[in-house]
Design an enzyme around this catalytic site. Structure first.
Site, PDB file in Angstrom:
ATOM      1  N   CYS A 298      -6.907  -6.193  -3.776  1.00 57.04           N
ATOM      2  CA  CYS A 298      -6.813  -6.054  -2.319  1.00 57.04           C
ATOM      3  C   CYS A 298      -8.085  -5.559  -1.648  1.00 57.04           C
ATOM      4  CB  CYS A 298      -5.624  -5.170  -1.945  1.00 57.04           C
ATOM      5  SG  CYS A 298      -5.759  -3.440  -2.484  1.00 57.04           S
ATOM      6  N   HIS A 356      -2.923   0.017  -0.443  1.00 53.02           N
ATOM      7  CA  HIS A 356      -3.190  -1.394  -0.161  1.00 53.02           C
ATOM      8  C   HIS A 356      -4.203  -1.461   0.963  1.00 53.02           C
ATOM      9  CE1 HIS A 356      -2.854  -5.630   0.097  1.00 53.02           C
ATOM     10  NE2 HIS A 356      -2.292  -5.641   1.282  1.00 53.02           N
ATOM     11  N   ASP A 380      -4.607  -9.685   6.756  1.00 52.63           N
ATOM     12  CA  ASP A 380      -4.607  -9.423   5.318  1.00 52.63           C
ATOM     13  C   ASP A 380      -4.858 -10.712   4.550  1.00 52.63           C
ATOM     14  OD1 ASP A 380      -4.306  -8.356   2.821  1.00 52.63           O
ATOM     15  OD2 ASP A 380      -2.357  -7.435   3.201  1.00 52.63           O
ATOM     16  N   ASN A 420       5.624   1.755   7.772  1.00 51.80           N
ATOM     17  CA  ASN A 420       6.660   2.591   8.382  1.00 51.80           C
ATOM     18  C   ASN A 420       8.083   2.197   8.000  1.00 51.80           C
ATOM     19  OD1 ASN A 420       7.344   4.816   9.892  1.00 51.80           O
ATOM     20  ND2 ASN A 420       7.412   3.720  11.847  1.00 51.80           N
ATOM     21  N   GLU A 469       5.658  11.098  12.488  1.00 48.11           N
ATOM     22  CA  GLU A 469       6.756  10.935  11.536  1.00 48.11           C
ATOM     23  C   GLU A 469       7.944  11.813  11.918  1.00 48.11           C
ATOM     24  OE1 GLU A 469       7.635   8.403   9.172  1.00 48.11           O
ATOM     25  OE2 GLU A 469       5.721   8.914   8.249  1.00 48.11           O
ATOM     26  N   GLU A 474       9.340   7.399  16.774  1.00 50.55           N
ATOM     27  CA  GLU A 474       9.171   6.786  15.453  1.00 50.55           C
ATOM     28  C   GLU A 474      10.512   6.313  14.907  1.00 50.55           C
ATOM     29  OE1 GLU A 474       9.048   6.792  11.006  1.00 50.55           O
ATOM     30  OE2 GLU A 474      10.067   8.252  12.292  1.00 50.55           O
TER      31      GLU A 474
END
Length: 714
Positions: A298, A356, A380, A420, A469, A474
């Site tokens: 990655c 990642h 990505d 998340n 968080e 959230e």
């Protein structure tokens, strides 16, 4: 500039020109076109590119000088300029640009235009050309037409004009207002990519090398590769950025750059840990194109993608998500499964990676017709899951990821689950039905790291991906995403209540994880009720890849805990060097899995956490911190073997951006607990602050790194 002259009767839209001779001595024709490379490249901030061509940015004008065979007569002579894009340029498709003298405003960046001025010297024209801000990026052929009394001559410049995106132009999609950020995300050709684990974050020095001649050539080649992009779409950064996430990998039979390999067997290619430079990867590809390069993981995909974006003028950076979820079934959660007896059903499971890495690019999302989606976009190139039938991902607006708007498209849901998504532990009953055993609401996206602007420090940008968080915002975003996913029928009730009935609280703690030393893994259990609780605990240490793929069991222990009312208790597992040395892959990690069953209740606590060992670093010492260009400099490289076993087939690799080809040193066997020392002599070829990067790899231990900087002066 090399160029040639053609006389022609064509109208400018024909692909084949018929050459004719001048019919009269009075007919106007071009003798020479001076593209004024030095001045134009400096004005367009493209003077760092090694490729010796006219490289300009759209939305900005440039000047050329035309030398004629006689003085220009405005009343009877006509001069027009054509810019041609692709093999079949057409006015209707915007791939044939016809510029007439003094039509349009060369200060208006919206459209192509031309202004013609006579110079102080007879027979010389000074031409200013504005590049329309919406034009496609890539190579344009340039031709000059002169007409006298209906007779046409044409002069075609042999070298193309290369057009890039322009982050300095407010009208461009990629406009970035802050100059220090442009310096970092467009012009800085070195940086850091973060790897490791949440308990052991390491910054890999990385050479992006976006100004290397091969990097630009490869980017232009990929623009024209296959059927990914129509010519018209090559001016839309959304389309270009998405296509390059696929073109950077080799999965879609598209002449892509890099082949991924997570098997641990890298025979026939280079281990992913051996790369420290996008330039080295792309040069290997360019020499052997269209064959792909072996091998990458990655951080290599992200580094190469970041370099390609910067090469094309798109502001970009590499970012690392620590504790990164991988959702296989579009549930927008990370799902782990056990049968009713507590046995793992790993074939059903999603996964969580130590880390990642992907790229972010900065641009406006005019296609979404809402400016709140402008700014950083996640993209990505690592091949994971297909998107629209191809291995591509993004551009996912970070604002949409943060809000849990997973139905927006552009793989927002996949990126959301990475940073998340709740980790949901499921019990699969004998009849196939499922129930939620536990939900870990903060198990992924614990740190999103990137290099800070203007320094080598790390900065955590997870606030761009999610609200604080556990906050109301959230949890609202998580619930909205989960209820839009493939398991909404199971999850809607949980997210309506947002709680499970649990009276035992657990936490897993790791001691320092230094390679070659023992590791302590501790489970703490807190009883929150007024009854005594008995807990059966199984702790397992497993050798795995950084992606979580199991390689083998290292150790297993069982404990019985007795937790008095409203008190805590602990148990621990110890991993000695003998438990793991020689039983792991050289670039692997350890996964610790814990299953705790609270007797007399339905509560089952399950958790898996990965860690990698803190490795030694290379000590890289230059003979001088300052050196004159053209002189030699010695670099002393020292690395220590921390293990009680020899390191076989040791190899050192030294690189520096735009200064030299990589230097490889074979070290043979490094004895246990022994320090290796080697000296490399290189020549300083380019002025400026130069970053040297060294890596050490062996059969038993990989990815040992070190760096230093040297100032090269004229």
């Amino acid at each position: 500039m090399g160029c040639y002259r053609e006389s022609s009767q064509c109208s400018g839209t024909e692909s084949i020109w018929k050459t004719i001779n001048k019919t009269s001595a009075d007919q106007l024709s071009v003798e020479k076109v001076d593209l004024q490379l030095e001045e134009n490249r400096r004005n367009h901030r493209t003077d760092e590119y090694e490729l010796d061509k006219l490289i300009v940015r759209r939305g900005q004008n440039f000047q050329i000088q035309i030398e004629l065979d006689r003085p220009y007569r405005p009343g009877s002579d006509t001069v027009e300029i054509y810019l041609m894009y692709g093999p079949k340029p057409r006015v209707s498709k915007g791939t044939l640009i016809k510029l007439s003298q003094n039509k349009g405003d060369v200060t208006n960046s919206k459209y192509w235009s031309m202004k013609l001025d006579t110079g102080e010297k007879e027979g010389v024209l000074l031409v200013t050309i504005m590049v329309g801000v919406g034009t496609m990026v890539g190579e344009f052929k340039l031709a000059v037409d002169c007409t006298t009394d209906g007779q046409l001559t044409r002069f075609q410049v042999m070298d193309p004009v290369v057009v890039l995106f322009n982050p300095w132009c407010p009208e461009d999609q990629v406009y970035m207002a802050d100059e220090t950020e442009r310096e970092e995300y467009v012009l800085n050709d070195t940086g850091r990519i973060y790897v490791g684990s949440i308990n052991n974050v390491m910054g890999r020095p990385w050479i992006f090398g976006q100004f290397d001649d091969t990097m630009l050539l490869a980017a232009l080649y990929l623009l024209d590769s296959g059927d990914w992009l129509s010519d018209q779409n090559k001016g839309d950064v959304v389309e270009v950025a998405r296509a390059f996430t696929a073109l950077a990998n080799s999965c879609d039979d598209d002449n892509g750059i890099l082949c991924g390999n997570w098997s641990g067997d890298y025979s026939g290619g280079a281990p992913p840990t051996s790369w420290t430079s996008s330039v080295d990867v792309v040069e290997t590809y360019w020499k052997n194109r269209p064959r792909h390069v072996k091998f990458g993981q990655c951080w290599v995909f992200a580094g190469v993608l970041t370099s390609l974006y910067r090469t094309l003028g798109i502001p970009a950076r590499s970012v690392t998500n620590f504790c990164s979820g991988h959702d296989h079934d579009d549930s927008n959660t990370i799902d782990i499964h056990f049968d009713h007896n507590g046995n793992s059903l790993s074939d059903y499971d999603d996964s969580t990676w130590n880390f990642h890495v992907w790229a972010e690019a900065w641009f406006a999302r005019r296609d979404l017709r809402n400016s709140k989606y402008d700014g950083w976009q996640a993209l990505d190139a690592t091949p994971q899951e297909e998107s629209s039938g191809r291995m591509q991902c993004g551009p996912a607006p970070l604002a949409a990821v943060k809000a849990g708007e997973t139905n927006l498209g552009y793989d927002v849901g996949f990126v959301f689950s990475e940073v998340n998504g709740d980790i949901v532990y499921w019990i699969v009953e004998e009849d196939g039905d499922m129930r939620i055993a536990r939900v870990d609401t903060c198990g992924v996206g614990k740190l999103v790291a990137t290099k800070a602007v203007g320094s080598s420090e790390m900065v955590d940008i997870k606030n761009l991906y999610k609200a604080e968080e556990g906050s109301e915002l959230e949890r609202k975003a998580v619930g909205a995403a989960a209820c839009q996913g493939a398991r909404s029928a199971y999850l809607e009730e949980y997210y309506a209540k947002n709680t499970l009935n649990e009276d035992m609280k657990f936490s897993l703690k790791l001691g320092e994880v230094k390679l070659g030393e023992s590791v302590v893994i501790q489970l703490q259990a807190q009883n929150t009720c007024s009854d005594i609780r008995t807990v059966k605990v199984t702790m397992t240490a497993i050798s795995c890849t950084y992606m979580g793929r199991v390689l083998g069991e290292l150790k297993r222990m069982q404990h019985t805990l007795f937790a008095p009312e409203r008190e805590s208790c602990t148990c621990a597992m110890y991993l000695s060097p003998e438990d793991y040395v020689g039983k792991m892959s050289p670039d692997g990690a350890v996964k610790v899995s814990v299953r705790a069953v609270v007797e007399g209740t339905d509560q089952v606590y399950t958790v898996s956490e990965q860690f990698d060992f803190k490795k030694p670093t290379i000590l890289l010492t230059p003979s001088s911190r300052q050196v004159k260009m053209g002189q030699s400099i010695k670099l002393k490289i020292q690395v220590e073997n921390p293990l009680k076993v020899p390191l076989r087939n040791g190899r050192i690799r030294l690189e520096v951006a735009r200064n030299m080809k990589p230097v490889n040193v074979n070290c043979g066997v490094v004895k246990p607990k022994h320090k290796l020392s080697a000296t490399v002599t290189v020549q300083a070829r380019r002025p400026g602050l130069r970053q040297f990067v060294a890596t050490f790899n062996s059969q038993e231990l990989m990815d040992i790194q070190g760096e230093c900087t040297v100032t090269v002066y004229d």
